[in-house]
Design a protein around this motif. Structure first.
Motif: not given
Length: 70
Positions: A16-20
């Motif tokens: 997703t290339w979202g931040w974790i």
């Protein structure tokens, strides 16, 4: 000199290339996340897999490669 104690690891999700951000069994994401154990749970967000994601504090091993998702 920094203080001792837990650190949060910040990384990007490879799909997703979202931040974790995670620390000691707690995971925060920049997108809505299903409850652990639900059928929609993302297996990459399990602690054993999070520990292998690249991070600024812990770069990936040289043999590991990731494919960019368009």
């Amino acid at each position: 000199m920094g203080q001792g104690g837990p650190q949060e690891i910040v990384s990007r999700h490879p799909t997703t290339w979202g931040w974790i951000m995670f620390s000691q069994g707690t995971v925060w994401t920049t997108w809505p996340n299903p409850y652990p154990g639900s059928p929609e749970e993302d297996p990459l967000l399990k602690e054993e897999n999070l520990e292998s994601l690249p991070s600024i504090l812990r770069p990936p091993p040289p043999s590991r490669t990731y494919t960019e998702v368009p």
